[in-house]
Design an enzyme around this catalytic site. Sequence first.
Site, PDB file in Angstrom:
ATOM      1  N   GLU B 211       0.866  -1.062   0.036  1.00 40.68           N
ATOM      2  CA  GLU B 211       0.382   0.637   0.240  1.00 40.68           C
ATOM      3  C   GLU B 211       0.331   0.872   0.073  1.00 40.68           C
ATOM      4  O   GLU B 211       1.674   1.095  -0.116  1.00 40.68           O
ATOM      5  CB  GLU B 211      -0.894   0.266   1.440  1.00 40.68           C
ATOM      6  CG  GLU B 211      -0.190   0.025   2.556  1.00 40.68           C
ATOM      7  CD  GLU B 211      -0.744  -0.388   4.204  1.00 40.68           C
ATOM      8  OE1 GLU B 211      -2.352  -0.693   3.306  1.00 40.68           O
ATOM      9  OE2 GLU B 211      -0.867   0.203   4.547  1.00 40.68           O
ATOM     10  N   HIS B 249      -4.332   2.181   7.879  1.00 40.35           N
ATOM     11  CA  HIS B 249      -2.618   2.101   9.008  1.00 40.35           C
ATOM     12  C   HIS B 249      -1.953   3.123   9.291  1.00 40.35           C
ATOM     13  O   HIS B 249      -1.883   4.337   8.815  1.00 40.35           O
ATOM     14  CB  HIS B 249      -2.690   1.535   7.984  1.00 40.35           C
ATOM     15  CG  HIS B 249      -3.126  -0.280   7.001  1.00 40.35           C
ATOM     16  ND1 HIS B 249      -2.679  -0.743   6.395  1.00 40.35           N
ATOM     17  CD2 HIS B 249      -3.757  -0.875   8.523  1.00 40.35           C
ATOM     18  CE1 HIS B 249      -3.553  -1.944   6.581  1.00 40.35           C
ATOM     19  NE2 HIS B 249      -3.962  -1.947   8.155  1.00 40.35           N
TER      20      HIS B 249
END
Lengths: 395, 292
Positions: B211, B249
């Site tokens: 990511e 996150h």
Amino acid sequence: MKIHEYQGKAILKSFDVPVQDGEVIDSPDQAEAAIERVQQRFHSPAVVVKAQIHAGGRGKGGGVKYSPTKEKALEHVRNILGSTLVTHQTGPKGQRVRKVYITQALDIAHEYYAALTLDRSRGKHVFMVSTEGGVDIESVAANTPEKIAKIWIDPLVGMKPFQARILANALHLQGDQLKRAMSIFLNMYRCYEETDASLVEINPLVKTEQGDIVALDAKFNFDDNALFRHPDIVEMRDLFEEDPTEVEAGKYHLNYIKLDGNVGCMVNGAGLAMATMDIIKLSGGEPANFLDVGGAANVETVKNGFKIILSDEHVRAILINIFGGIVRCDRVANGVIQAVKELELTVPVVVRLEGTNAEQAKDILARSGVQIIPADNMKDAAEKVVAAANQNQGE
Amino acid sequence: MSILVNKNSKVLVQGITGSEGTFHATQMLEYGTQIVAGVTPGKGGQKALDGRIPVFDTVEEARAKTGADVSIIFVPPAFAADAIIEAAYAGLDLVVCITEGIPVHDMVRVKRIIDMEGTRLVGPNCPGIITVDECKLGIMPGFITKKGTIGVVSKSGTLTYEAIGQLVSAGLGQTTAIGIGGDPIIGTSMRDVLELFEADPETEGVVIIGEIGGQMEIEAARWAQEHMTKPVVGFIAGQTAPPGRRMGHAGAIVSGGDDTAEAKMRILTECGVTVCQSVASIGETMKQVLNP
């Protein structure tokens, strides 16, 4: 979490870092008295009026004004306080100025840059300084990287005096000034570590004509995960500086970030939520938000998620994408049906449920009589929700 | 064969009597994981999981009495750094930390300590590890996996499940699936896991799921270009993420340089990784790469 310049300077001051000091006001009525006090305290008629917003680029945006007299300072306060400041970091809508900081005016001989942050790749803290202060450090890094000096700090050892000396030396400081800069850098590190900051940036750190080294600005970012042990810092949070929908979502323990599109989405897990936004875009749509509902996708979270998504008036369709691991899809399906009924939703909702009891869940959705568009996989779901949004947009 | 854990792994659960610990340890036991001990301070001498597992006050004691060699941590964030260091000092080979929300400054210190102690840490803020049909360590749903030849390594939990689901639909099983976590500082990197999969004779191909934020995917891809003989299929989440925003996150933030999805996808492709534009094509892409 971010804070204002005046709050950052108060923290720096408590760690014995010399700062350009002053008073903060939030009403024009307080201006005259505050200006007079700052003039008296620093024995000078000149002050600086500084807009307090979290975004950077305030100077260029017209939010920082040197004021040689009280009258001029009052005029600047009237112009800045309550105005909407647009900088390269606020976006075109700008940010309303609710507080101004009236500070001493310094005779600046040179502007430096100093900052501490985490180097993820090395797993150490990095301290950066530059002789090119007062400008955007990204452009210095891009155009003249040799003008940035760095040292890396082992968290188990801490910052050592020789490292501070290397940094001060890189700024070509000598004698007393070198020692003053060293003490500032060591105190900055102590401050960075003890406050659980993820960024402490002083830009510019200035050398005055009198030879003092002073922080003219202060930018802090704090690690949200460490705020539990810093109640004093939590108190500095300014909700006006944040997106109201994101603040509202936080109250429901939902992780929401507003975007510019018209396809809302509700997903479990941050990675899957990002991937859902991406596939909406790939399918020709524009995502309206990031929303991670986490592990507990029950009726309440789904309902709150709908409320948050629909507070954005641009949303024309919603995609619910849940990969049930521990979460059971049949429960999620019942939650969605109940939420859609209770909220009397009118926007089309596409639902994709995968994982534990997914087949059962599809049956439940099909037999519910509620207007829900079922989808089999992520591609199918994204195509259906984009089509639904386009159709709804046209009507 | 497989990587990191197998049916012989003797597992110790730190935080076994908490609600998360009890729930997931029970699921792990049902999957067939060999749990030998639990640790909860102040509850030494008791039994957990319906009287099946002995509880100790310290990791050192639990290890000495049960021979545990792997620990899994379900301890709240304020105490998790202490729990990881305790496991490292007690000499465990592998520590998996599920806990989300550990302060970064804590993890920077922990990372230096585990490196010195020679302990392998997976996580924190991760779903854990599954070696299919042998050992489940963490919170991944076991039933979605199928025994096979593909290794999976990912920064994200549910996106790992998505990838596993697609692999199974494409007729491909897995050796081991591992979630390394989405925090800025984690114990085991994507590159570390690629090295393990490359050395594992049973694994024939690897899916990497990354990511935005950090350089980990790029380091992994550069290593793969030099050393990897097995095909690697990659996906990077966050192509539409706005810069400067933390996407769920703690580590998922574009902060300059090559940490955007676009830059990572470009560099991965240059390094010979088969990059999926769409998350929906991970399974099919791996199938095509294996049987061109």
